[in-house]
Design a protein around this motif. Structure first.
Motif, PDB file in Angstrom:
ATOM      1  N   UNK A  35       0.623  -1.240   0.045  1.00  0.00           N
ATOM      2  CA  UNK A  35      -0.007   0.202  -0.345  1.00  0.00           C
ATOM      3  C   UNK A  35       1.221   1.573  -0.128  1.00  0.00           C
ATOM      4  N   UNK A  36       2.070   1.004   0.115  1.00  0.00           N
ATOM      5  CA  UNK A  36       3.558   2.315  -0.253  1.00  0.00           C
ATOM      6  C   UNK A  36       3.783   2.315  -1.947  1.00  0.00           C
ATOM      7  N   UNK A  37       3.661   1.649  -2.327  1.00  0.00           N
ATOM      8  CA  UNK A  37       3.978   2.017  -3.766  1.00  0.00           C
ATOM      9  C   UNK A  37       4.004   0.392  -4.589  1.00  0.00           C
ATOM     10  N   UNK A  38       3.365   0.302  -4.415  1.00  0.00           N
ATOM     11  CA  UNK A  38       2.576  -1.557  -4.979  1.00  0.00           C
ATOM     12  C   UNK A  38       3.084  -2.756  -5.263  1.00  0.00           C
ATOM     13  N   UNK A  39       4.371  -2.613  -3.842  1.00  0.00           N
ATOM     14  CA  UNK A  39       5.135  -3.713  -3.271  1.00  0.00           C
ATOM     15  C   UNK A  39       6.401  -3.437  -3.704  1.00  0.00           C
ATOM     16  N   UNK A  40       7.093  -2.549  -4.307  1.00  0.00           N
ATOM     17  CA  UNK A  40       8.312  -3.028  -5.028  1.00  0.00           C
ATOM     18  C   UNK A  40       9.571  -2.548  -3.706  1.00  0.00           C
ATOM     19  N   UNK A  41      10.409  -3.727  -4.017  1.00  0.00           N
ATOM     20  CA  UNK A  41      11.251  -3.153  -2.696  1.00  0.00           C
ATOM     21  C   UNK A  41      12.210  -1.781  -2.791  1.00  0.00           C
ATOM     22  N   UNK A  42      12.517  -1.619  -2.144  1.00  0.00           N
ATOM     23  CA  UNK A  42      13.795  -0.301  -1.932  1.00  0.00           C
ATOM     24  C   UNK A  42      14.913  -0.169  -2.078  1.00  0.00           C
ATOM     25  N   UNK A  43      15.586   0.509  -2.772  1.00  0.00           N
ATOM     26  CA  UNK A  43      17.211  -0.410  -2.861  1.00  0.00           C
ATOM     27  C   UNK A  43      18.043   0.107  -1.785  1.00  0.00           C
ATOM     28  N   UNK A  44      18.928  -1.224  -1.678  1.00  0.00           N
ATOM     29  CA  UNK A  44      19.669  -0.055  -0.392  1.00  0.00           C
ATOM     30  C   UNK A  44      19.795   1.099  -0.088  1.00  0.00           C
ATOM     31  N   UNK A  45      20.659   1.246  -1.581  1.00  0.00           N
ATOM     32  CA  UNK A  45      21.140   2.725  -1.181  1.00  0.00           C
ATOM     33  C   UNK A  45      20.365   4.302  -1.627  1.00  0.00           C
ATOM     34  N   UNK A 112      -1.131  -1.469  17.229  1.00  0.00           N
ATOM     35  CA  UNK A 112      -1.998  -0.765  18.121  1.00  0.00           C
ATOM     36  C   UNK A 112      -1.171  -0.345  19.400  1.00  0.00           C
ATOM     37  N   UNK A 113      -0.506  -1.421  19.890  1.00  0.00           N
ATOM     38  CA  UNK A 113       0.286  -1.089  21.012  1.00  0.00           C
ATOM     39  C   UNK A 113       0.733   0.301  20.931  1.00  0.00           C
ATOM     40  N   UNK A 114       1.396  -0.389  19.978  1.00  0.00           N
ATOM     41  CA  UNK A 114       3.123   0.830  19.857  1.00  0.00           C
ATOM     42  C   UNK A 114       2.464   2.668  19.747  1.00  0.00           C
ATOM     43  N   UNK A 115       1.237   2.049  18.448  1.00  0.00           N
ATOM     44  CA  UNK A 115       0.538   3.922  18.079  1.00  0.00           C
ATOM     45  C   UNK A 115      -0.219   4.183  19.175  1.00  0.00           C
ATOM     46  N   UNK A 133      -2.848  10.985  10.808  1.00  0.00           N
ATOM     47  CA  UNK A 133      -2.475   9.740   9.918  1.00  0.00           C
ATOM     48  C   UNK A 133      -2.903   9.399   8.697  1.00  0.00           C
ATOM     49  N   UNK A 134      -2.540   8.922   7.277  1.00  0.00           N
ATOM     50  CA  UNK A 134      -2.794   8.795   6.312  1.00  0.00           C
ATOM     51  C   UNK A 134      -3.066   7.539   5.873  1.00  0.00           C
ATOM     52  N   UNK A 135      -3.326   7.210   4.885  1.00  0.00           N
ATOM     53  CA  UNK A 135      -3.425   5.548   4.654  1.00  0.00           C
ATOM     54  C   UNK A 135      -4.337   5.326   2.714  1.00  0.00           C
ATOM     55  N   UNK A 136      -4.161   4.301   2.736  1.00  0.00           N
ATOM     56  CA  UNK A 136      -4.844   4.493   0.839  1.00  0.00           C
ATOM     57  C   UNK A 136      -6.369   3.773   1.559  1.00  0.00           C
ATOM     58  N   UNK A 137      -7.456   4.344   1.311  1.00  0.00           N
ATOM     59  CA  UNK A 137      -8.453   4.038   1.383  1.00  0.00           C
ATOM     60  C   UNK A 137      -8.820   2.325   1.004  1.00  0.00           C
ATOM     61  N   UNK A 141      -6.056  -2.813   6.420  1.00  0.00           N
ATOM     62  CA  UNK A 141      -5.965  -2.553   8.207  1.00  0.00           C
ATOM     63  C   UNK A 141      -4.915  -1.899   9.224  1.00  0.00           C
ATOM     64  N   UNK A 142      -4.491  -0.546   8.628  1.00  0.00           N
ATOM     65  CA  UNK A 142      -3.859  -0.340   9.215  1.00  0.00           C
ATOM     66  C   UNK A 142      -4.864   0.549   9.376  1.00  0.00           C
ATOM     67  N   UNK A 143      -6.088   1.216   8.601  1.00  0.00           N
ATOM     68  CA  UNK A 143      -7.019   2.113   8.914  1.00  0.00           C
ATOM     69  C   UNK A 143      -7.900   1.165  10.502  1.00  0.00           C
ATOM     70  N   UNK A 144      -8.150  -0.246  10.717  1.00  0.00           N
ATOM     71  CA  UNK A 144      -8.234  -0.531  11.463  1.00  0.00           C
ATOM     72  C   UNK A 144      -7.432   0.239  13.016  1.00  0.00           C
ATOM     73  N   UNK A 145      -6.257  -0.033  12.961  1.00  0.00           N
ATOM     74  CA  UNK A 145      -5.229   0.305  13.707  1.00  0.00           C
ATOM     75  C   UNK A 145      -5.921   2.121  14.168  1.00  0.00           C
ATOM     76  N   UNK A 146      -5.331   2.937  13.280  1.00  0.00           N
ATOM     77  CA  UNK A 146      -5.352   4.203  14.039  1.00  0.00           C
ATOM     78  C   UNK A 146      -7.341   4.048  14.238  1.00  0.00           C
TER      79      UNK A 146
END
Length: 186
Positions: A35-45, A112-115, A133-137, A141-146
Protein backbone atom coordinates in the motif's frame (compact mmCIF):
# COMPACT_ATOMS: atom_id res chain seq x y z
CA UNK A 1 19.41 -0.50 24.44
CA UNK A 2 18.29 3.00 25.31
CA UNK A 3 14.51 2.83 24.89
CA UNK A 4 12.45 5.94 24.18
CA UNK A 5 9.27 4.09 25.10
CA UNK A 6 8.53 0.62 26.45
CA UNK A 7 5.19 -1.18 26.27
CA UNK A 8 4.21 -4.68 27.35
CA UNK A 9 5.70 -6.23 24.21
CA UNK A 10 7.64 -3.48 22.44
CA UNK A 11 10.71 -1.36 23.03
CA UNK A 12 10.86 1.74 20.85
CA UNK A 13 14.32 3.21 20.39
CA UNK A 14 16.08 5.62 18.08
CA UNK A 15 16.86 4.23 14.62
CA UNK A 16 20.57 4.10 13.82
CA UNK A 17 22.74 3.25 10.83
CA UNK A 18 23.11 -0.25 12.28
CA UNK A 19 19.41 -0.81 11.45
CA UNK A 20 20.06 -0.50 7.72
CA UNK A 21 19.93 -4.26 7.02
CA UNK A 22 16.69 -4.60 9.00
CA UNK A 23 15.19 -1.64 7.15
CA UNK A 24 16.24 -3.20 3.85
CA UNK A 25 14.58 -6.51 4.78
CA UNK A 26 11.43 -4.68 5.86
CA UNK A 27 11.21 -2.63 2.66
CA UNK A 28 11.98 -5.68 0.50
CA UNK A 29 8.80 -7.49 1.52
CA UNK A 30 6.18 -6.94 -1.23
CA UNK A 31 3.32 -7.29 1.27
CA UNK A 32 4.81 -4.66 3.59
CA UNK A 33 5.22 -2.27 0.66
CA UNK A 34 1.91 -3.13 -1.05
CA UNK A 35 0.00 0.00 0.00
CA UNK A 36 3.05 2.26 -0.17
CA UNK A 37 4.36 1.69 -3.67
CA UNK A 38 2.59 -1.36 -5.03
CA UNK A 39 5.02 -3.85 -3.48
CA UNK A 40 8.33 -2.73 -4.97
CA UNK A 41 11.43 -3.09 -2.77
CA UNK A 42 13.40 -0.03 -1.77
CA UNK A 43 16.99 -0.04 -3.03
CA UNK A 44 19.67 -0.25 -0.34
CA UNK A 45 21.28 2.94 -1.65
CA UNK A 46 17.96 4.79 -1.40
CA UNK A 47 17.54 3.61 2.17
CA UNK A 48 21.08 4.69 3.06
CA UNK A 49 21.06 8.05 1.27
CA UNK A 50 17.42 9.17 1.61
CA UNK A 51 15.43 7.14 4.14
CA UNK A 52 17.99 6.79 6.93
CA UNK A 53 18.61 10.57 7.23
CA UNK A 54 14.83 11.12 7.48
CA UNK A 55 14.38 8.29 9.99
CA UNK A 56 17.18 9.59 12.24
CA UNK A 57 16.44 13.34 11.94
CA UNK A 58 15.96 15.02 15.33
CA UNK A 59 13.17 17.58 15.57
CA UNK A 60 14.12 20.61 17.68
CA UNK A 61 10.54 21.09 18.91
CA UNK A 62 10.52 17.69 20.65
CA UNK A 63 14.25 17.13 21.07
CA UNK A 64 13.94 13.67 19.56
CA UNK A 65 13.66 11.90 16.23
CA UNK A 66 10.20 11.44 14.76
CA UNK A 67 10.75 7.75 13.94
CA UNK A 68 11.44 4.84 16.29
CA UNK A 69 12.66 1.30 15.73
CA UNK A 70 10.36 -1.26 17.31
CA UNK A 71 12.00 -4.27 18.91
CA UNK A 72 10.21 -7.28 20.36
CA UNK A 73 10.91 -7.12 24.11
CA UNK A 74 10.93 -10.89 24.54
CA UNK A 75 13.33 -11.68 21.69
CA UNK A 76 15.04 -8.38 20.92
CA UNK A 77 14.20 -8.84 17.26
CA UNK A 78 13.52 -5.86 15.00
CA UNK A 79 9.81 -5.67 14.13
CA UNK A 80 9.79 -2.42 12.14
CA UNK A 81 9.31 1.22 12.99
CA UNK A 82 6.80 3.76 14.28
CA UNK A 83 6.47 7.41 13.41
CA UNK A 84 5.32 10.29 15.57
CA UNK A 85 6.79 13.09 13.49
CA UNK A 86 6.06 16.80 13.83
CA UNK A 87 4.80 18.25 10.57
CA UNK A 88 6.84 21.40 11.27
CA UNK A 89 10.40 21.61 12.56
CA UNK A 90 9.49 24.30 15.09
CA UNK A 91 6.18 22.98 16.45
CA UNK A 92 5.00 19.73 17.98
CA UNK A 93 1.36 20.84 17.81
CA UNK A 94 0.52 18.55 14.85
CA UNK A 95 2.28 15.23 14.37
CA UNK A 96 1.89 12.40 11.91
CA UNK A 97 1.45 8.87 13.21
CA UNK A 98 2.75 6.01 11.10
CA UNK A 99 4.03 2.46 11.36
CA UNK A 100 5.71 -0.11 9.18
CA UNK A 101 6.02 -3.54 10.72
CA UNK A 102 7.23 -6.83 9.34
CA UNK A 103 4.76 -9.63 8.78
CA UNK A 104 5.85 -11.44 11.95
CA UNK A 105 4.22 -8.59 13.90
CA UNK A 106 0.97 -8.53 11.93
CA UNK A 107 -2.26 -9.68 13.53
CA UNK A 108 -0.81 -9.55 17.05
CA UNK A 109 -1.91 -6.03 18.02
CA UNK A 110 1.65 -4.67 17.96
CA UNK A 111 0.77 -1.75 15.67
CA UNK A 112 -2.10 -0.69 17.92
CA UNK A 113 -0.02 -1.14 21.07
CA UNK A 114 2.82 1.01 19.74
CA UNK A 115 0.51 3.63 18.25
CA UNK A 116 -1.49 4.05 21.47
CA UNK A 117 1.68 4.38 23.54
CA UNK A 118 3.16 6.99 21.20
CA UNK A 119 -0.10 8.95 21.13
CA UNK A 120 -0.20 9.01 24.94
CA UNK A 121 3.44 10.13 25.14
CA UNK A 122 2.78 12.82 22.53
CA UNK A 123 -0.19 14.26 24.37
CA UNK A 124 1.26 13.97 27.89
CA UNK A 125 4.95 14.77 27.39
CA UNK A 126 5.70 16.25 23.96
CA UNK A 127 3.18 19.10 23.64
CA UNK A 128 1.18 17.48 20.85
CA UNK A 129 -2.27 18.95 20.17
CA UNK A 130 -3.33 16.83 17.15
CA UNK A 131 -2.27 13.46 15.78
CA UNK A 132 -2.95 12.79 12.10
CA UNK A 133 -2.48 9.65 10.00
CA UNK A 134 -3.01 8.78 6.33
CA UNK A 135 -3.29 5.60 4.30
CA UNK A 136 -4.90 4.30 1.15
CA UNK A 137 -8.67 3.93 1.53
CA UNK A 138 -8.38 0.21 0.71
CA UNK A 139 -5.78 -0.45 3.43
CA UNK A 140 -8.30 -1.81 5.92
CA UNK A 141 -5.71 -3.17 8.35
CA UNK A 142 -3.99 0.17 8.79
CA UNK A 143 -7.32 1.95 9.04
CA UNK A 144 -8.36 -0.45 11.80
CA UNK A 145 -5.17 0.34 13.74
CA UNK A 146 -5.94 4.06 13.45
CA UNK A 147 -9.48 3.53 14.70
CA UNK A 148 -8.42 1.26 17.57
CA UNK A 149 -5.86 3.91 18.53
CA UNK A 150 -8.62 6.51 18.90
CA UNK A 151 -8.31 8.37 15.60
CA UNK A 152 -11.42 9.24 13.58
CA UNK A 153 -11.90 9.55 9.84
CA UNK A 154 -11.60 13.17 8.73
CA UNK A 155 -11.78 12.88 4.97
CA UNK A 156 -11.16 10.88 1.82
CA UNK A 157 -9.06 12.61 -0.79
CA UNK A 158 -7.57 11.91 -4.19
CA UNK A 159 -4.01 12.85 -5.00
CA UNK A 160 -2.36 13.08 -8.37
CA UNK A 161 0.11 10.23 -7.98
CA UNK A 162 2.69 9.80 -10.76
CA UNK A 163 2.72 6.00 -10.36
CA UNK A 164 -0.78 4.87 -9.34
CA UNK A 165 -0.98 1.47 -7.63
CA UNK A 166 -3.82 -1.01 -7.27
CA UNK A 167 -6.49 0.55 -5.07
CA UNK A 168 -5.36 4.16 -5.51
CA UNK A 169 -8.49 4.84 -7.55
CA UNK A 170 -10.39 4.66 -4.22
CA UNK A 171 -8.34 7.52 -2.78
CA UNK A 172 -6.51 8.16 0.45
CA UNK A 173 -8.00 8.66 3.90
CA UNK A 174 -6.96 11.02 6.65
CA UNK A 175 -7.61 10.26 10.32
CA UNK A 176 -7.04 12.53 13.31
CA UNK A 177 -7.30 12.77 17.09
CA UNK A 178 -6.95 15.92 19.17
CA UNK A 179 -5.74 16.10 22.75
CA UNK A 180 -9.12 17.10 24.23
CA UNK A 181 -10.88 14.13 22.64
CA UNK A 182 -8.07 11.82 23.78
CA UNK A 183 -8.39 13.08 27.38
CA UNK A 184 -12.17 12.57 27.30
CA UNK A 185 -11.61 8.98 26.13
CA UNK A 186 -9.23 8.11 28.96
Amino acid sequence: MNAFLVTDRLALRAITASDLDNLFDLDSDPEVMRFLNGGRPTALETLREESLPQLTHRYPCIGNPGFWAADDRSTGSFLGWFELRPLREDSAAVVELGYRLNRAAWGRGCATEGARALIAKGFTELGVETVTANTMAVNTRSRRVMEKSGLSLVRTFFGDWPDPIDGSEHGEVEYALNRDDWIRGQ
